[in-house]
Design a protein around this motif. Structure first.
Motif, PDB file in Angstrom:
ATOM      1  N   LEU A  71      33.812  55.899  17.190  1.00 36.79           N
ATOM      2  CA  LEU A  71      32.908  55.168  16.300  1.00 36.79           C
ATOM      3  C   LEU A  71      31.661  54.688  17.047  1.00 36.79           C
ATOM      4  N   ASP A  74      29.367  57.589  17.661  1.00 36.20           N
ATOM      5  CA  ASP A  74      28.680  57.958  16.420  1.00 36.20           C
ATOM      6  C   ASP A  74      27.700  56.880  15.966  1.00 36.20           C
ATOM      7  N   ASN A  76      28.548  54.020  14.569  1.00 31.33           N
ATOM      8  CA  ASN A  76      29.028  53.406  13.334  1.00 31.33           C
ATOM      9  C   ASN A  76      29.429  51.956  13.603  1.00 31.33           C
ATOM     10  N   ARG A  77      28.463  51.074  13.513  1.00 30.22           N
ATOM     11  CA  ARG A  77      28.627  49.662  13.844  1.00 30.22           C
ATOM     12  C   ARG A  77      29.643  48.964  12.951  1.00 30.22           C
ATOM     13  N   GLU A  78      29.584  49.188  11.636  1.00 31.41           N
ATOM     14  CA  GLU A  78      30.432  48.476  10.691  1.00 31.41           C
ATOM     15  C   GLU A  78      31.917  48.794  10.908  1.00 31.41           C
ATOM     16  N   LEU A  79      32.230  50.074  11.017  1.00 35.44           N
ATOM     17  CA  LEU A  79      33.628  50.447  11.239  1.00 35.44           C
ATOM     18  C   LEU A  79      34.099  50.038  12.631  1.00 35.44           C
ATOM     19  N   GLY A 129      21.833  48.025  14.632  1.00 39.16           N
ATOM     20  CA  GLY A 129      22.551  49.178  15.169  1.00 39.16           C
ATOM     21  C   GLY A 129      23.033  48.918  16.584  1.00 39.16           C
TER      22      GLY A 129
END
Length: 158
Positions: A71, A74, A76-79, A129
């Motif tokens: 994550l 990638d 993907n901060r939220e996940l 981000g």
């Protein structure tokens, strides 16, 4: 004559009582041995269950760390933010459920828990981000936890 019959009866009663007492003592000793054997078997079963559970916990923890690393790569901060508490809680569970950890391992687990909380807080504070430097640092630290600490814990607890 009654005196001698009473004496014989007393002697016979004492003899029967002695035999009954000897049999009772034998059974008590036998039961005590069986109780020790049952306790040893229960302790071994607990050890095997703990070992199996530990292996599962460490595997799950390694998988969660690997997922978080993906994550972060990638971006993907939220996940990624959702994964930190789960990883932290798994480390807490390992520390709590394994009294045979060395003080060094307990200290390293606590440092790891603190590092994970710091990572989560830093990532939570950054609303724009995940910067490359932060991402690289997090991935390096997580990889270190996974390849060093988890392997040591598996050797120690397995």
């Amino acid at each position: 004559m009654l005196d001698s019959a009473g004496s014989i009866a007393s002697i016979a009663g004492a003899l029967v009582s002695s035999i009954a007492l000897a049999i009772a003592i034998y059974h008590i000793i036998k039961l005590r041995g069986e109780a020790h054997a049952a306790r040893a078997a229960a302790e071994e079963a607990q050890r095997l269950i703990r070992r199996e559970t530990t292996g599962t916990d460490l595997t799950r923890l390694s998988e969660r760390i690997q997922s978080l690393i993906r994550l972060l790569r990638d971006g993907n901060r939220e996940l990624a933010l959702e994964r930190f508490p789960d990883i932290r809680n798994l480390f807490i569970d390992i520390r709590r459920h394994h009294p045979n950890l060395t003080s060094d391992h307990r200290s390293r687990i606590q440092d790891t828990i603190t590092s994970i909380m710091d990572m989560q807080n830093e990532l939570d504070a950054s609303s724009d981000g995940i910067q490359i430097e932060v991402r690289t640092r997090f991935i390096t630290d997580l990889t270190d936890f996974q390849t060093n600490l988890l392997v040591e814990l598996e050797d120690r607890l397995g």
